[in-house]
Design a protein around this motif. Sequence first.
Motif, PDB file in Angstrom:
ATOM      1  N   LEU A 146      -0.167 -20.354   2.477  1.00 29.32           N
ATOM      2  CA  LEU A 146       1.123 -20.812   1.955  1.00 29.32           C
ATOM      3  C   LEU A 146       1.213 -20.586   0.448  1.00 29.32           C
ATOM      4  CD1 LEU A 146       1.520 -24.053   4.090  1.00 29.32           C
ATOM      5  CD2 LEU A 146       2.934 -21.989   4.242  1.00 29.32           C
ATOM      6  N   GLN A 147       0.084 -20.647  -0.245  1.00 26.04           N
ATOM      7  CA  GLN A 147       0.119 -20.330  -1.671  1.00 26.04           C
ATOM      8  C   GLN A 147       0.428 -18.854  -1.883  1.00 26.04           C
ATOM      9  OE1 GLN A 147      -3.448 -20.159  -4.454  1.00 26.04           O
ATOM     10  NE2 GLN A 147      -2.361 -21.926  -5.318  1.00 26.04           N
ATOM     11  N   ALA A 148      -0.179 -17.966  -1.094  1.00 31.16           N
ATOM     12  CA  ALA A 148       0.124 -16.537  -1.208  1.00 31.16           C
ATOM     13  C   ALA A 148       1.593 -16.268  -0.903  1.00 31.16           C
ATOM     14  CB  ALA A 148      -0.773 -15.732  -0.272  1.00 31.16           C
ATOM     15  N   VAL A 190       0.968 -33.169   4.655  1.00 30.18           N
ATOM     16  CA  VAL A 190       2.197 -32.985   5.416  1.00 30.18           C
ATOM     17  C   VAL A 190       3.000 -31.780   4.929  1.00 30.18           C
ATOM     18  CG1 VAL A 190       3.602 -34.470   3.914  1.00 30.18           C
ATOM     19  CG2 VAL A 190       4.170 -34.263   6.365  1.00 30.18           C
ATOM     20  N   ARG A 191       2.764 -31.361   3.680  1.00 23.50           N
ATOM     21  CA  ARG A 191       3.485 -30.215   3.149  1.00 23.50           C
ATOM     22  C   ARG A 191       2.841 -28.875   3.480  1.00 23.50           C
ATOM     23  NH1 ARG A 191       4.640 -29.992  -2.811  1.00 23.50           N
ATOM     24  NH2 ARG A 191       6.069 -28.397  -2.037  1.00 23.50           N
ATOM     25  N   VAL A 192       1.673 -28.922   4.097  1.00 26.13           N
ATOM     26  CA  VAL A 192       0.987 -27.686   4.448  1.00 26.13           C
ATOM     27  C   VAL A 192       0.663 -27.664   5.955  1.00 26.13           C
ATOM     28  CG1 VAL A 192       0.052 -27.146   2.180  1.00 26.13           C
ATOM     29  CG2 VAL A 192      -1.172 -28.733   3.647  1.00 26.13           C
ATOM     30  N   ASN A 193       1.618 -28.098   6.749  1.00 29.44           N
ATOM     31  CA  ASN A 193       1.458 -28.084   8.205  1.00 29.44           C
ATOM     32  C   ASN A 193       1.669 -26.662   8.760  1.00 29.44           C
ATOM     33  OD1 ASN A 193       0.715 -30.686   8.808  1.00 29.44           O
ATOM     34  ND2 ASN A 193       2.803 -31.426   8.786  1.00 29.44           N
ATOM     35  N   THR A 217      -0.592 -25.419  -3.760  1.00 28.49           N
ATOM     36  CA  THR A 217      -0.707 -26.034  -2.439  1.00 28.49           C
ATOM     37  C   THR A 217      -1.966 -26.891  -2.316  1.00 28.49           C
ATOM     38  OG1 THR A 217      -1.836 -24.061  -1.639  1.00 28.49           O
ATOM     39  CG2 THR A 217       0.542 -24.164  -1.321  1.00 28.49           C
ATOM     40  N   PHE A 218      -2.919 -26.703  -3.221  1.00 27.55           N
ATOM     41  CA  PHE A 218      -4.204 -27.428  -3.115  1.00 27.55           C
ATOM     42  C   PHE A 218      -4.109 -28.856  -3.587  1.00 27.55           C
ATOM     43  CE2 PHE A 218      -5.277 -22.946  -3.112  1.00 27.55           C
ATOM     44  CZ  PHE A 218      -6.179 -22.866  -2.075  1.00 27.55           C
ATOM     45  N   THR A 219      -3.055 -29.209  -4.282  1.00 25.84           N
ATOM     46  CA  THR A 219      -2.837 -30.597  -4.666  1.00 25.84           C
ATOM     47  C   THR A 219      -1.711 -31.223  -3.851  1.00 25.84           C
ATOM     48  OG1 THR A 219      -1.351 -29.913  -6.466  1.00 25.84           O
ATOM     49  CG2 THR A 219      -3.668 -30.246  -7.030  1.00 25.84           C
ATOM     50  N   ALA A 220      -1.121 -30.465  -2.950  1.00 26.00           N
ATOM     51  CA  ALA A 220      -0.009 -30.958  -2.137  1.00 26.00           C
ATOM     52  C   ALA A 220      -0.526 -31.853  -1.004  1.00 26.00           C
ATOM     53  CB  ALA A 220       0.775 -29.785  -1.554  1.00 26.00           C
ATOM     54  N   GLU A 234     -12.008 -27.762  -9.057  1.00 29.62           N
ATOM     55  CA  GLU A 234     -11.300 -27.629 -10.326  1.00 29.62           C
ATOM     56  C   GLU A 234     -10.564 -26.292 -10.418  1.00 29.62           C
ATOM     57  OE1 GLU A 234     -14.283 -30.395 -13.083  1.00 29.62           O
ATOM     58  OE2 GLU A 234     -14.576 -28.228 -12.941  1.00 29.62           O
ATOM     59  N   VAL A 235     -11.140 -25.241  -9.834  1.00 29.97           N
ATOM     60  CA  VAL A 235     -10.494 -23.928  -9.885  1.00 29.97           C
ATOM     61  C   VAL A 235      -9.222 -23.913  -9.041  1.00 29.97           C
ATOM     62  CG1 VAL A 235     -10.727 -21.498  -9.269  1.00 29.97           C
ATOM     63  CG2 VAL A 235     -12.611 -22.674 -10.396  1.00 29.97           C
ATOM     64  N   VAL A 236      -9.311 -24.378  -7.800  1.00 30.48           N
ATOM     65  CA  VAL A 236      -8.142 -24.282  -6.920  1.00 30.48           C
ATOM     66  C   VAL A 236      -7.044 -25.251  -7.326  1.00 30.48           C
ATOM     67  CG1 VAL A 236      -9.528 -23.457  -4.987  1.00 30.48           C
ATOM     68  CG2 VAL A 236      -9.092 -25.907  -5.206  1.00 30.48           C
ATOM     69  N   LYS A 237      -7.426 -26.371  -7.919  1.00 32.48           N
ATOM     70  CA  LYS A 237      -6.424 -27.389  -8.253  1.00 32.48           C
ATOM     71  C   LYS A 237      -5.921 -27.296  -9.692  1.00 32.48           C
ATOM     72  CE  LYS A 237      -8.237 -30.807  -4.972  1.00 32.48           C
ATOM     73  NZ  LYS A 237      -8.830 -32.166  -4.818  1.00 32.48           N
TER      74      LYS A 237
END
Length: 438
Positions: free
Chosen positions: A359-361, A435-438, A429-432, A204-207
């Motif tokens: 990638l989030q940073a 394929v978007r975080v390759n 990025t945690f709900t992506a 819940e925190v990351v998303k």
Amino acid sequence: MRDDSAGGSESQDESSQAGAGQSGTGQGWSATGQSGSSAWQAAPSQPPQRDQSGPRSEDSYLWGPANQTQQPTSPWSNALSPQQQSAPRHAAPQGGPGQIGPMGQPVQQAPNWQYPPIPIPQPPGGRRRRKKKVSRNLLILLVALAVLVVGSGITLLVRSVGGGDDPQAKDSPTAPVSESSSSPSESPSTSPSPSTPRGPTADEVVKGSALYKVGPVAASKCAEPPFAPVTVPAAQQYYNRLLPCLNRTWWLAMKKANLPFRNPKAVVYVGKTPSPCGIQRSVRAAYCAANETIYLPFSVDNGYYRTNPVYARAVMLNTFAHEYGHHVQKLSGILASSMSRQQSMTPNQKLLESRRRELQATCLGAVYLGANAAFTPMNGPLLANWKFLISHSGDDYARPRVHDHGNRVSNYQWSISGFNSKKPDACNTFTAADVRVN
């Protein structure tokens, strides 16, 4: 070697230093992160000390006083409850020789209190007296029997209320009345406790962090610091001037999200320097969550500056914004929650989780650069070099290649998303999709 332990220290591989201004090269900046060799490091993770205690009920399900039906009162019983003892008492019937009835006739027993009273004729002679004596004895016997019956009934009633297995209840019928009101502390297992409100889970925190709801961040309105990394003090001055600018933007964002904020520290060093996250070795910039400090190797910045000054400026801006993005993750709880999630993952899942963090940073760093673009200013050759940098950054250029920061396509896409939107929500990025975080 790359350390993939829970401490989060990153690989110490050298990065190629090709710039946008170099001719005959198609690589550009080589790194496993967003910076000239950007990365982040976290101290060995410690379980969050979370206060899991909640309100405790003082109630408990105990045997309370029973709803007792009032037993027939008896003047000879000493085993009555206080409520029964307070009820009206009736004197035992007493008869005797010479007693005169309401109509003037002698009687051998008490009147029955009917109105008008019924006269009872006196039998002749002493036979009646003997019979009367016998009836008095019989009456005493009946009274004693009644006392025994009533007393036994009250004893059984008290035992059923106080617990028949209690030895004290067998010896003293009045004792179980007080025993039945045991204190709640004596039987906590029967006491229902209200459910303790739980905190948010790591997922819940990351998303769903409140950080994603703040909208576009405010510009710090800071110009690019006018210091070139030609000496260590000059490089330190560059970051000392840049740090308050990011502090202002992210302090306002965290305040809006009702999240805590603390200023991180920036340290420029030469060679090696100790940190709570391990020895820093002048390979890449790193964020150490244990002391909330960004470590910046002078040799990397100076090397880029000697090759291409404009490209070096793009690297320094992008590197510092990326490492500050890890600080934002730390303050919002995303960093610790992501590390917690990673503990139960397979090796490939851990790499995927690492890419989501990195990638989030990268995206959060670009959010700041986009919000402040008009004041840096981020245009002309500086903007061109920055775009070249973000399109040539990622695991594709790492040696040895470890797929933990994202490839150059993912780095470019998340950088552009943050830069254009200026919103942390664009960096979830945690709900992506994977394929978007390759």
